[in-house]
Design a protein around this motif. Structure first.
Motif, short mmCIF file in Angstrom:
data_model
loop_
_atom_site.label_atom_id
_atom_site.label_comp_id
_atom_site.label_asym_id
_atom_site.label_seq_id
_atom_site.Cartn_x
_atom_site.Cartn_y
_atom_site.Cartn_z
N GLN A 128 0.82 -1.21 0.00
CA GLN A 128 0.00 0.00 0.00
C GLN A 128 0.86 1.26 0.00
N LEU A 129 1.94 1.24 0.76
CA LEU A 129 2.86 2.38 0.73
C LEU A 129 3.36 2.61 -0.69
N GLY A 130 3.62 1.51 -1.37
CA GLY A 130 4.07 1.62 -2.75
C GLY A 130 3.01 2.26 -3.63
N GLU A 131 1.77 1.84 -3.45
CA GLU A 131 0.69 2.39 -4.26
C GLU A 131 0.48 3.86 -3.95
N LEU A 132 0.82 4.25 -2.75
CA LEU A 132 0.69 5.65 -2.36
C LEU A 132 1.82 6.49 -2.94
N LEU A 169 5.71 3.53 -6.00
CA LEU A 169 6.88 2.64 -5.98
C LEU A 169 6.39 1.19 -5.91
N THR A 170 7.29 0.26 -6.17
CA THR A 170 6.92 -1.13 -5.96
C THR A 170 7.12 -1.47 -4.49
N ALA A 171 6.43 -2.51 -4.05
CA ALA A 171 6.56 -2.94 -2.65
C ALA A 171 8.01 -3.26 -2.34
N VAL A 172 8.69 -3.88 -3.27
CA VAL A 172 10.09 -4.24 -3.06
C VAL A 172 10.93 -3.00 -2.80
N HIS A 173 10.70 -2.00 -3.60
CA HIS A 173 11.52 -0.80 -3.43
C HIS A 173 11.15 -0.04 -2.16
N VAL A 174 9.90 -0.10 -1.78
CA VAL A 174 9.49 0.49 -0.50
C VAL A 174 10.29 -0.17 0.61
N ASN A 175 10.37 -1.47 0.56
CA ASN A 175 11.11 -2.19 1.59
C ASN A 175 12.56 -1.74 1.66
N ARG A 176 13.20 -1.67 0.53
CA ARG A 176 14.61 -1.24 0.53
C ARG A 176 14.75 0.19 1.06
N THR A 177 13.81 1.03 0.67
CA THR A 177 13.88 2.42 1.11
C THR A 177 13.72 2.52 2.63
N LEU A 178 12.78 1.74 3.16
CA LEU A 178 12.58 1.77 4.61
C LEU A 178 13.82 1.25 5.34
N LYS A 179 14.38 0.17 4.83
CA LYS A 179 15.61 -0.38 5.42
C LYS A 179 16.70 0.68 5.47
N ARG A 180 16.83 1.36 4.32
CA ARG A 180 17.84 2.39 4.23
C ARG A 180 17.59 3.47 5.27
N LEU A 181 16.30 3.79 5.47
CA LEU A 181 15.96 4.83 6.45
C LEU A 181 16.30 4.39 7.86
N ASP A 182 15.93 3.13 8.25
CA ASP A 182 16.27 2.86 9.63
C ASP A 182 17.74 2.64 9.85
N SER A 183 18.45 2.20 8.84
CA SER A 183 19.89 2.08 9.06
C SER A 183 20.56 3.46 9.08
N SER A 184 19.84 4.48 8.64
CA SER A 184 20.40 5.84 8.73
C SER A 184 20.29 6.38 10.15
N GLY A 185 19.50 5.72 10.97
CA GLY A 185 19.37 6.17 12.36
C GLY A 185 18.41 7.33 12.55
N LEU A 186 17.81 7.80 11.48
CA LEU A 186 16.91 8.94 11.61
C LEU A 186 15.53 8.52 12.13
N LEU A 187 15.20 7.27 11.92
CA LEU A 187 13.94 6.77 12.48
C LEU A 187 14.07 5.29 12.80
N GLU A 188 13.06 4.78 13.47
CA GLU A 188 13.08 3.41 13.93
C GLU A 188 11.72 2.80 13.64
N ARG A 189 11.73 1.58 13.15
CA ARG A 189 10.47 0.90 12.87
C ARG A 189 10.36 -0.34 13.73
N LEU A 240 1.24 10.14 -12.62
CA LEU A 240 2.63 10.24 -12.17
C LEU A 240 3.05 9.02 -11.37
N GLY A 241 2.11 8.49 -10.59
CA GLY A 241 2.50 7.41 -9.71
C GLY A 241 2.50 6.06 -10.37
N ALA A 242 1.69 5.89 -11.40
CA ALA A 242 1.47 4.53 -11.86
C ALA A 242 1.64 4.30 -13.36
#
Lengths: 247, 247
Positions: free
Chosen positions: A180-184, A187-207, B141-143
């Motif tokens: 759903q984040l991807g549809e919003l 992005l694809t779900a896969v890329h959402v996942n990678r992006t989130l991973k990248r974000l928490d490893s940046s230390g700016l947020l925590e999931r 744009l998104g899809a």
DNA sequence: CGTTCCATTGACGAAGCTCAAAAAAAGTGG
DNA sequence: CCACTTTTTTTGAGCTTCGTCAATGGAACG
């Protein structure tokens, strides 16, 4: 929880009588379960909804099954207004969590527009605010990277969650699947996942599951190129001539 | 050319008196040259504009200079309404061709909202229509791919140009540079160029300078994944209870 | 306790971006 | 109308971001 006049009252100060009209909308409540489709694109437009509790997503379908989530609604939001201009609903309203909605029939909106100009003005301005929000989102999708989009979305959601009383201590729930984040975010779900991973490893947020904690809000803000709009609240009412208070 | 009540009248039948009010807006005309900034993002919001002639783009800036064109306005459109909810304008209005606009001060809108519920309802519904259009664009744009977006934009523009009397025989002007097309569709100018080349070598359309001729409209429609919404026109008015005609 | 949905990860491919440069067109001032 | 500048279009080569396909493990739920 949040009063139904919350959004109307933002731009136009309401009289007690007007407040009572808006409260009347909550007379009929409907509970819906997570994943329930409140109204599907193409359905007859019987009215709009006031969201009392829970999260609702509003989305647009494409012919080939792709879809774009257009907005994530929080308690206090009005749902389905754009479709008033359409013969068949142009957006699908889907409960993202268990939710409570109050149906408001077309005739009630018509009556409000005809008989209560102050409420109507409040509604009108809050609709313009939604339009600004959509314009912002368009700029995310058209002009920013996956990371920027994700951060912009989370910050925006955090702000809105705060004002709905759904965030404490930089912590709030994001009950969207990565699909759903991807549809919003386009992005694809896969890329959402990678992006989130990248974000928490940046230390700016925590999931932790659906719970997000923003650790460094300023740092996150620096990652977005957004110029956040500043809304007018009651100023708009004054600017429009606040006819009944002045005259 | 197009009457100023064109958009209001779409959803709500207007009385002669109301028509006269709307016509009054055109009393002060302002001519602006191509590339002129009518109102910059961040400026005070003094009012809105009615576009009498010419093309105007409405865009949102990001901090680093990127920008997103949010809408291309044609004659008959109202400009700047979203910013009524803001302290400082949230969109830049730029003339894409020489244009004629009619400034409408805040107070006039305030008065309309307070004193003329039918006009207000028309305005409200036409605003919802804009919101639907924005939702559509968000889904582009998104899809969708560059090619789909370009085609969807051209078809949409063609429809709108037709109803503004700016298209004849499948032929219409697109006075946007490829840079601007990119800012509209979320692409680089370079990629816009390649996409356009690909389109004319497909034989579905022909470009000659800024003039575009759609050769095979059905073929083009098949390339987009859009589900075009069907607008309500006067039906909406009936559905809302058409209070003054019924009661 | 199995079934289904969801998150995660890897390898690979493709759409679209960047940089750069030249050709064409459109303004501009004389 | 002509030189001159500036903007816009076009094209190429290489690269990056994001998508696709596929498989695995974990969590949720009946």
């Amino acid at each position: 929880m949040l009063p139904p006049y919350h959004r109307l009252e933002e731009f136009v100060p309401l009289t007690p009588a007007e407040t009572r009209i808006a409260e009347g909308w909550t007379s009929s409540k409907r509970s819906v379960k997570r994943h329930h489709i409140i109204r599907r694109e193409g359905d007859q437009v019987a009215g709009v909804f006031f969201l009392l509790a829970g999260w609702v997503g509003s989305s647009v379908m494409l012919r080939d099954g792709r879809r774009q989530i257009v907005k994530v609604h929080l308690p206090g939001d009005m749902l389905g207004f754009p479709s008033l201009s359409l013969v068949h609903a142009g957006e699908t309203l889907e409960a993202l969590t268990d939710a409570v909605i109050c149906p408001i029939p077309n005739a009630a909106i018509g009556k409000l527009l005809m008989d209560n100009p102050r409420l109507a003005t409040g509604l009108f301005l809050s609709t313009q605010k939604e339009r600004v929000a959509l314009m912002q989102k368009l700029s995310w999708l058209g002009a920013t990277s996956a990371l920027e989009r994700m951060v912009a979305f989370l910050l925006d959601l955090y702000d809105r969650a705060k004002s709905s009383g759904l965030a404490k201590e930089n912590r709030f729930e994001v009950p969207l699947t990565q699909q759903q984040l991807g549809e919003l975010l386009g992005l694809t779900a896969v890329h959402v996942n990678r992006t989130l991973k990248r974000l928490d490893s940046s230390g700016l947020l925590e999931r932790r599951k659906a719970l997000v904690r923003l650790i460094d809000i300023e740092g996150l803000q620096k990652m977005t190129a957004n110029i956040p709009p500043c809304f007018a609240h009651h100023d708009a009412w004054v600017r429009l001539g606040s006819p009944s208070s002045d005259a």
